[in-house]
Enzyme design. Structure first.
Site, PDB file in Angstrom:
ATOM      1  N   CYS A   1      -9.677   8.840  42.584  1.00  0.00           N
ATOM      2  CA  CYS A   1      -8.621   8.187  41.800  1.00  0.00           C
ATOM      3  C   CYS A   1      -9.207   7.164  40.836  1.00  0.00           C
ATOM      4  O   CYS A   1      -9.534   6.040  41.241  1.00  0.00           O
ATOM      5  CB  CYS A   1      -7.631   7.523  42.752  1.00  0.00           C
ATOM      6  SG  CYS A   1      -6.373   6.554  41.893  1.00  0.00           S
TER       7      CYS A   1
ATOM      8  N   CYS B   1      -7.284   3.918  40.414  1.00  0.00           N
ATOM      9  CA  CYS B   1      -7.483   2.941  41.483  1.00  0.00           C
ATOM     10  C   CYS B   1      -8.854   2.263  41.358  1.00  0.00           C
ATOM     11  O   CYS B   1      -8.979   1.063  41.559  1.00  0.00           O
ATOM     12  CB  CYS B   1      -7.418   3.610  42.863  1.00  0.00           C
ATOM     13  SG  CYS B   1      -6.172   4.884  43.021  1.00  0.00           S
ATOM     14  N   ASP B   2      -9.888   3.019  41.023  1.00  0.00           N
ATOM     15  CA  ASP B   2     -11.261   2.516  41.187  1.00  0.00           C
ATOM     16  C   ASP B   2     -12.053   2.256  39.906  1.00  0.00           C
ATOM     17  O   ASP B   2     -13.143   1.675  39.976  1.00  0.00           O
ATOM     18  CB  ASP B   2     -12.059   3.512  42.060  1.00  0.00           C
ATOM     19  CG  ASP B   2     -11.456   3.628  43.453  1.00  0.00           C
ATOM     20  OD1 ASP B   2     -10.853   2.642  43.904  1.00  0.00           O
ATOM     21  OD2 ASP B   2     -11.580   4.690  44.071  1.00  0.00           O
TER      22      ASP B   2
END
Ligand SMILES: Cc1cc2nc3c(=O)[nH]c(=O)nc-3n(C[C@H](O)[C@H](O)[C@H](O)COP(=O)(O)OP(=O)(O)OC[C@H]3O[C@@H](n4cnc5c(N)ncnc54)[C@H](O)[C@@H]3O)c2cc1C
Length: 309
Positions: free
Chosen positions: A138, A141-142
């Site tokens: 993801c 997200c990261d």
């Protein structure tokens, strides 16, 4: 999120993505007692999308996270109950369906399955050990963890290109590794990626091993046509290689197609009366937020008709 002690509902919806939330908006607005069970983020996979440009009503586009929140807010307005739990099984009894979860069993007359799909894995050495240590599924997200660092994206579809475009805002450069010599992504996505100076492509190439002790250091690659191996120094590996339907909990209960997707009628009915399926989990779904939302609405309308009978 509301976690009510109540165990019996007219409708239980499994999965809180666009399909499940749309179904929930319809059923709760129709005054059917409804419970939605979601094991992760309410909003589903669309919450990973940086910008959604093809959902009607948002002429300037909308972030996936915002779209998910808006759907949840709309469902809450009509009193949809949401519980945060993983569905582990489904049991059919004469008068009810029992939905087994990590927070106990819930009963319903109708079940709408909207559990979508999850990211496929590469299945190569190093992937499991280094997940969360440089291996990610993801970018939304990261990506901020990879500021000014080189990263690789493995895959060639829309999800891979969407990840690469998002990563380009943070990373020093982004190498897209694809096993074929052309992308599966739509033309508009490809054009965007090719216009981004930080994105490079490695064609006809597969990742064979992710190396590093406590964090990702490098990726071992193989050119599929020549067989030549090479090493790519990267600190992040973003995997975007297709999807696996989240149907483990219905295996043996519902007939699935070869790939594990649920077969439905155009009313979203499955082979079992009172069990409907909607969204990406359906066989031949175009896997879009708007089609998932449409499926959810259709399932809810026919679920209500089923209950009237
Ligand atoms: C990076 C990215 C970008 C995208 N961009 C776009 C775009 O621009 N436009 C577009 O239309 N689509 C886009 N999509 C696709 C879109 O997100 C999906 O088509 C849509 O979310 C499908 O909705 P769904 O409700 O069917 O499933 P999902 O959104 O996958 O939701 C299913 C939910 O079920 C939950 N679940 C699964 N198993 C269980 C279980 N056993 N128990 C409890 N809960 C469970 C999951 O946690 C998940 O929240 C994108 C997807 C990604 C990943």
């Amino acid at each position: 999120m509301t976690a009510k002690a109540k165990k019996d509902y007219e409708v239980i919806i499994i999965g809180g993505g666009p399909a499940g939330l749309s179904a929930g908006i319809y059923t709760s607005r129709s005054r059917l007692s409804s419970l939605l069970i979601e094991m992760g983020v309410v909003g589903g996979r669309i919450t990973d999308a940086e910008l959604v440009e093809n959902y009607p009503g948002f002429a300037e586009g909308v972030s996936g996270a915002e779209l998910g929140q808006l759907m949840q807010k709309q469902a809450a307005k009509y009193g949809l109950n949401i519980v945060n739990a993983e569905v582990t099984g489904l049991e059919l009894k004469k008068d009810k369906k029992v939905v087994k979860t990590t927070k106990g069993n819930f009963n319903a007359k109708v079940v709408i399955i909207a559990s979508g799909s999850e990211r496929g894995k590469l299945g190569i050495p190093g992937e499991k050990q280094l997940t969360g240590k440089g291996v990610s599924y993801c970018a939304t997200c990261d990506a901020p963890f990879f500021k000014e660092k080189p990263v690789a994206v493995v895959g060639g579809g829309n999800a891979a290109i969407s990840e690469a475009l998002h990563l380009a805002k943070f990373a020093s450069h982004v190498i897209v590794i694809h096993r074929r010599n052309q992308l599966r992504a739509t033309r508009i996505m490809e054009e965007k990626a090719r216009a981004e100076a930080k994105i490079e492509f490695l064609w006809d190439t597969v990742a064979e091993k992710i190396e590093g002790k406590d964090e990702v250091k490098r990726l071992k690659l193989r050119q599929v046509k020549t067989g030549k191996q090479s090493i790519l120094d990267v600190t992040g590996v973003f995997v975007a290689v297709g999807l696996k339907p989240s149907t483990d909990f219905v295996k043996g209960v519902l007939p699935l197609d070869k790939a594990g997707y649920i077969i439905t009628s155009d009313r979203m009915e499955t082979k079992i009366p009172g069990i409907f399926a909607a969204g990406d989990i359906r066989q031949h779904s175009p896997r879009q937020a708007i089609t998932a939302a449409g499926d959810g609405a259709t399932a809810a309308v026919f679920a209500e008709k089923f209950l009237e009978l």
